[in-house]
Design a protein around this motif. Structure first.
Motif, PDB file in Angstrom:
ATOM      1  N   THR A  85       0.863  -1.184   0.000  1.00 16.34           N
ATOM      2  CA  THR A  85       0.000   0.000   0.000  1.00 16.34           C
ATOM      3  C   THR A  85       0.900   1.234   0.000  1.00 16.34           C
ATOM      4  N   LEU A  86       0.582   2.193  -0.846  1.00 19.05           N
ATOM      5  CA  LEU A  86       1.424   3.376  -0.994  1.00 19.05           C
ATOM      6  C   LEU A  86       0.649   4.651  -0.664  1.00 19.05           C
ATOM      7  N   TYR A  87       1.324   5.571   0.038  1.00 18.65           N
ATOM      8  CA  TYR A  87       0.706   6.836   0.436  1.00 18.65           C
ATOM      9  C   TYR A  87       1.642   8.006   0.156  1.00 18.65           C
ATOM     10  N   LEU A  88       1.047   9.143  -0.173  1.00 24.28           N
ATOM     11  CA  LEU A  88       1.777  10.406  -0.229  1.00 24.28           C
ATOM     12  C   LEU A  88       1.885  10.933   1.198  1.00 24.28           C
ATOM     13  N   MET A  89       3.113  11.056   1.705  1.00 18.61           N
ATOM     14  CA  MET A  89       3.289  11.434   3.107  1.00 18.61           C
ATOM     15  C   MET A  89       4.701  11.943   3.331  1.00 18.61           C
ATOM     16  N   ASP A  90       4.845  12.827   4.302  1.00 13.75           N
ATOM     17  CA  ASP A  90       6.124  13.424   4.661  1.00 13.75           C
ATOM     18  C   ASP A  90       6.774  12.587   5.760  1.00 13.75           C
ATOM     19  N   ALA A  91       8.032  12.230   5.571  1.00 15.26           N
ATOM     20  CA  ALA A  91       8.755  11.413   6.551  1.00 15.26           C
ATOM     21  C   ALA A  91       8.870  12.094   7.910  1.00 15.26           C
TER      22      ALA A  91
END
Length: 199
Positions: A85-91
């Protein structure tokens, strides 16, 4: 220009740029580091999805990246992989509860995160107490000659892909509250390392 803008801009050619070193070095390092994982895995900085094929089918993998361009490439690689599953997110701002993952993985990511210690603290937060950080990273060498070469190359790498080759990544991992259990030199003496650390 921000790190996100730079990676969005180069996402179309990033795979081609990285291909020689991927074939010579990175691919086998990825396979060795990832092919035996299990449970819930968070990959921070999934990029174009180079790691995805190495994860066992039995583990549940969440990959995050802050570049829409890079994620688009990763989503193509993830088609048909039901455990990804892939998400746009800031580390630096992980949107997961505490103690969520058995493993957190970074591969050649901590060189480009604007605040690596902040991101690593977030990774430690979302790891279970029994969990483990697995990091394949490059960093400043303790060898003065190699370090000097890195200093000379660094402005070019930083300008084009926000890659800081001179970071003390081992120190940053410890600053974030991790205990390093094993650090294995992979190439160019101690520039490339595989690091295993506990929260």
């Amino acid at each position: 220009m921000s790190v996100v803008s730079k990676y969005n801009r180069i996402s179309m050619v990033y795979g081609i740029i990285e291909l020689p070193v991927e074939l010579l070095l990175y691919g086998r390092w990825r396979e060795e580091a990832l092919s035996n994982l299990s449970g819930k895995v968070l990959e921070v900085g999934v990029g174009t999805g180079r790691n995805l094929k190495y994860y066992p089918v039995g583990c549940s993998v969440i990959g995050i990246d802050n570049s829409t361009g890079m994620l688009e490439k990763a989503r193509k690689k993830a088609r048909g992989m039901r455990n990804i599953t892939l998400y746009l997110m800031d580390a630096e701002h992980l949107e997961f509860p505490d103690d969520s993952f058995d493993y957190v993985v970074t591969t050649f990511v901590l060189c480009s995160v604007p605040d690596p210690v902040k991101a690593l603290k977030e990774m430690r937060r979302v790891l279970k107490p029994s969990g483990e950080l697995i990091a394949l990273e490059h960093m400043r060498s303790s060898n003065p000659f190699i370090a000097r070469i890195e200093d000379l190359i660094n402005p070019i790498m930083f300008f084009f892909i926000w890659d800081d080759m001179t970071r003390n990544t081992m120190g940053n991992i410890e600053k974030a509250g991790f205990t390093i259990k094993k650090a294995k030199n992979l190439a160019f003496q101690d520039v490339f390392k595989k690091i295993r650390a506990k929260p």
